[in-house]
Design an enzyme around this catalytic site. Structure first.
Site, mmCIF file in Angstrom:
data_model
loop_
_atom_site.group_PDB
_atom_site.id
_atom_site.type_symbol
_atom_site.label_atom_id
_atom_site.label_comp_id
_atom_site.label_asym_id
_atom_site.label_seq_id
_atom_site.Cartn_x
_atom_site.Cartn_y
_atom_site.Cartn_z
ATOM 1 N N PRO A 308 23.350 33.057 59.266
ATOM 2 C CG PRO A 308 23.071 31.262 57.839
ATOM 3 C CD PRO A 308 23.059 31.621 59.285
ATOM 4 N N GLY A 310 18.526 36.645 57.703
ATOM 5 C CA GLY A 310 17.131 36.248 57.614
ATOM 6 C C GLY A 310 16.724 35.072 58.462
ATOM 7 C CB THR A 311 18.508 32.686 60.558
ATOM 8 O OG1 THR A 311 19.452 33.591 61.155
ATOM 9 C CG2 THR A 311 19.124 32.068 59.318
ATOM 10 C CE LYS A 313 21.917 37.327 62.467
ATOM 11 N NZ LYS A 313 21.402 36.670 61.244
ATOM 12 C CG HIS A 530 17.957 18.624 28.083
ATOM 13 N ND1 HIS A 530 19.267 18.471 27.690
ATOM 14 C CD2 HIS A 530 17.998 19.025 29.386
ATOM 15 C CE1 HIS A 530 20.068 18.762 28.706
ATOM 16 N NE2 HIS A 530 19.315 19.111 29.747
ATOM 17 C CD GLU A 531 14.657 20.296 31.418
ATOM 18 O OE1 GLU A 531 14.701 19.682 32.502
ATOM 19 O OE2 GLU A 531 15.522 21.116 31.076
ATOM 20 C CG ASP A 608 22.173 19.230 32.791
ATOM 21 O OD1 ASP A 608 21.762 19.866 33.779
ATOM 22 O OD2 ASP A 608 21.477 19.002 31.783
#
Length: 709
Positions: A308, A310-311, A313, A530-531, A608
């Site tokens: 992927p 940004g790893t 390389k 809700h949270e 959800d």
């Protein structure tokens, strides 16, 4: 029928008409087409006249043209023309076949006086006489005059009979002191002889239409543009192929970029331990090639790094060159593509030639898929040429060059599946190394690497940040640290605190805070319940991940969020863990129904419900976690299932969701007091950590004092 060419003087231009003498009448200009042409080309279209005046002139002209032998009609026309058109009177009077009388002579005399044509006056007086009498002639040599006068046909002899009166009137009108004009040939007589011989030619000027002029200009501009384009194209091709362009601009942008002193080491690259181990063999090969070839073995010359974005390389390739202490040649895949055919292949040859001169060395091409994509018949010729040249150089130098001075080719791409099979085969890229996203330990190592030069507060726990950044690449973690440092500097802090790091992580995951968003107290309280429902179900459900943070601060498109952190990265989940995940996801909708009733639930839980449906569907169709369906994988065959089987699958998904919803609702009913306290704390503080949520649930009333302190 004979034809005579008649000059007609119309407003300073000479036109010619052919008039025929008919055997029935002998009348000149008796053609209606000629009459209309005379009218439209002479007075009626004169500019600067009133429209009524134009109509009147056209009317008298029509009458005069229709009665060419009537001198009275001609005199009426001359009268209308006398004020503004003396040239027209002179031209018409001098035309053969037009009748004349004493009135016409006076108008003609006045027109000549206005134009000051004294020579034409004396000659045309003699022209209008019917006989050449010595008593009335004003010239000393009538024979010389008669030699220049054109002969008229018999049909016109009757129309010129009143010349004595003209001669008498002209002589009486001239002042006594005016001398007798010399016998000079008049312009009218010369004009009447135009076209009769090669010595008196008729000059005709054709007036082009406006469209023809525009078309000629357009052709000139178009031709000039095409010629300029080809000239500039030739100059640019010459400058590109001869190297003149680089000399003039003094740039080596497209040349291979060589770096000798590279300070990157393997210790600077974290989170990719397996990839580093494989590349260490390449470093040993560059340091001592004979150590690996003494038994006849050959180490890979081509290494393909995939993974992927940004790893790390590119950093791994630089670390290989830095550890081996060899020249490093770098080019991007897009630098080989140009508008000129053959330039890409030429740059490939130049790149490998430069690397061979500095061997042992490393060639690194980033974004290799730009030139190494799979070939097909529809590709442009220059694209195939660039790839073909790369294939030849990759396979060529590994066989012919000195093994004591190797050249290692490293390519990096995010899309290995798009590369041509001829490029990735053994012999060109012998080794494929996948650089994955870091796990929690790799993320922690990367965070420690990027915070070496960043002052951190005493409350900072990078392991918590590492646990909460699942799926982050090394570049994402570097960006997180940088944003936190900038945010702390903006707040005039002396060190980066845990709150700064959390702010940076939330900004990356959920977007910027919408502090200016107006939310009513009712909606704010509903969001808090809700949270709070999510957090409370996560706290009291077995096998559920513990909540790490809950907030009702709007971010992006979300009004609030509850975040749970795993202890470690997990690759597999049990059925109990999936059911607990469903219960936590349904906790928000269950809290809304418990507080406001079933008819007052809102659309805020749509995300959800979508997530819970996806988890339940995978449990039934992929993981074999349904008792009625059994251990059968149906995801790939959903379109081919029978209606009965498809209905059974949907029924199982619905059963899992309904059972999860009932469990969440039952749990919240049994902990209604804790739910109210948690929602109230969220309304007051907008943000609660895991420790603060535990204290609120336990009934700690000193939370406000401790939080503000």
């Amino acid at each position: 029928m004979s034809r005579v060419l008649h000059p007609i003087f119309l407003f300073g231009k000479t036109s010619f008409l052919y008039s025929g003498c008919s055997k029935f009448g002998g009348r000149l200009f008796n053609n209606s087409i000629v009459h209309g042409w005379l009218r439209t080309r002479s007075y009626a279209l004169a500019s600067g006249l009133h429209p009524l005046r134009k109509q009147k002139l056209a009317h008298f002209e029509d009458l005069a043209n229709a009665n060419m032998s009537d001198p009275y009609m001609q005199a009426k026309l001359y009268k209308e023309l006398a004020d503004n058109f003396p040239e027209a009177i002179i031209s018409r009077y001098e035309t053969q076949g037009v009748a004349r009388n004493s009135a016409c002579d006076r108008y003609y005399q006045e027109a000549l006086r206005k134009k000051s044509w004294s020579r034409s006056l004396s000659n045309n007086i003699s022209l209008s006489q019917s006989s050449s009498s010595p008593a009335t002639s004003s010239f000393s040599d009538p024979k010389a005059f008669s030699a220049g006068v054109p002969k008229f046909t018999s049909d016109t002899s009757s129309t010129v009979s009143s010349t004595p009166s003209l001669n008498h009137s002209l002589q009486n009108s001239m002042p006594p002191s005016t001398p007798t004009p010399p016998p000079v040939w008049a312009p009218t007589i010369v004009s009447s002889a135009l076209g009769t011989s090669s010595k008196t030619p008729v000059y005709v000027v054709v007036d082009e239409p406006r469209f023809t002029k525009f078309f000629r200009i357009f052709k000139f501009i178009a031709g000039l543009s095409v010629a300029s384009y080809f000239v500039l194209l030739g100059m640019s091709i010459f400058a590109e192929t001869s190297g003149l362009n680089n000399i003039m601009t003094n740039t080596t942008e497209q040349e291979p970029m060589e770096e000798r002193a590279i300070n990157v080491r393997f210790s600077d690259v974290q989170g990719v331990d397996e990839a580093k181990e494989e590349l260490e063999e390449i470093v040993d090969f560059l340091r001592d090639p004979t150590h690996f070839t003494r038994l006849g073995g050959k180490l890979p010359r081509g290494v393909l790094l995939t993974g992927p974005p940004g790893t790390g390389k590119t950093m791994l390739a630089r670390a290989v060159a830095g550890e081996a202490n060899v020249p490093f040649f770098f080019m991007s895949g897009s630098q080989f593509d140009e508008m000129y055919v053959g330039v890409g292949a030429k740059r490939v040859r130049e790149l490998f030639a430069a690397a061979r001169k500095q061997a042992p060395s490393i060639i690194f091409i980033d974004e290799l898929d730009a030139i190494g994509q799979k070939r097909n018949a529809r590709d442009a010729a220059h694209m195939r040429q660039t790839l073909n040249q790369l294939l030849v150089d990759l396979d060529g130098f590994s066989k012919n060059e000195d093994l004591a001075h190797p050249v290692v080719f490293i390519g990096a791409t995010n899309f290995p599946e798009s590369l041509d099979p001829a490029l990735t085969r053994p012999g060109r890229f012998d080794r494929h190394i996948h650089v994955p996203l870091p796990d929690v330990r790799g993320r922690l190592a990367i965070l420690l690497q990027h915070t070496r030069h960043v002052p951190l507060g005493k409350d900072v726990d990078l392991s918590i940040i590492a646990r909460g950044t699942s799926g982050f690449a090394g570049a994402d973690l570097a960006n997180l640290i940088n944003q936190a440092a900038v945010y702390a500097s903006k707040n005039l802090s002396t060190a980066v605190s845990m709150r700064d790091l959390e702010w940076s992580k939330d900004r990356i995951l959920m977007g910027a805070e919408r502090k200016s968003a107006f939310i009513t107290p009712e909606n704010k309280l509903m969001t808090a319940y809700h949270e709070g429902g999510h957090a409370l179900v996560a706290l009291f459900t077995k096998n559920a991940m513990r909540p790490y943070k809950a907030t009702i601060m709007p971010r992006g498109s979300s009004l609030g969020m509850t975040i749970s952190l795993p202890d470690m990265d997990k690759d597999s989940w049990t059925r109990e863990e999936y059911l607990a995940m469903l219960d936590v996801t349904m906790g928000g909708r269950a809290a809304e129904e418990l507080l406001y009733g079933k008819d007052k639930i809102t659309s805020g839980a749509h995300n959800d419900i979508d997530k819970a449906t996806q988890v339940a569907r995978r449990m039934v169709t992929e993981f074999g976690m349904s008792d009625r369906i059994g251990p059968v994988s149906l995801e790939a065959e959903m379109d081919n299932l029978s209606p009965a089987t498809r209905a059974l699958v949907e029924s199982e998904i619905k059963s899992l969701l309904e059972a999860s919803y009932e469990r969440s609702l039952s749990l919240l009913k049994s902990h209604k007091k804790e739910l109210d306290a948690l929602a109230t704390a969220l309304v007051d503080y907008e943000f609660l950590t895991a420790e603060e949520m535990n204290r609120v649930v336990k009934g700690d009333r000193d939370l406000l004092r401790n939080k503000l302190s």
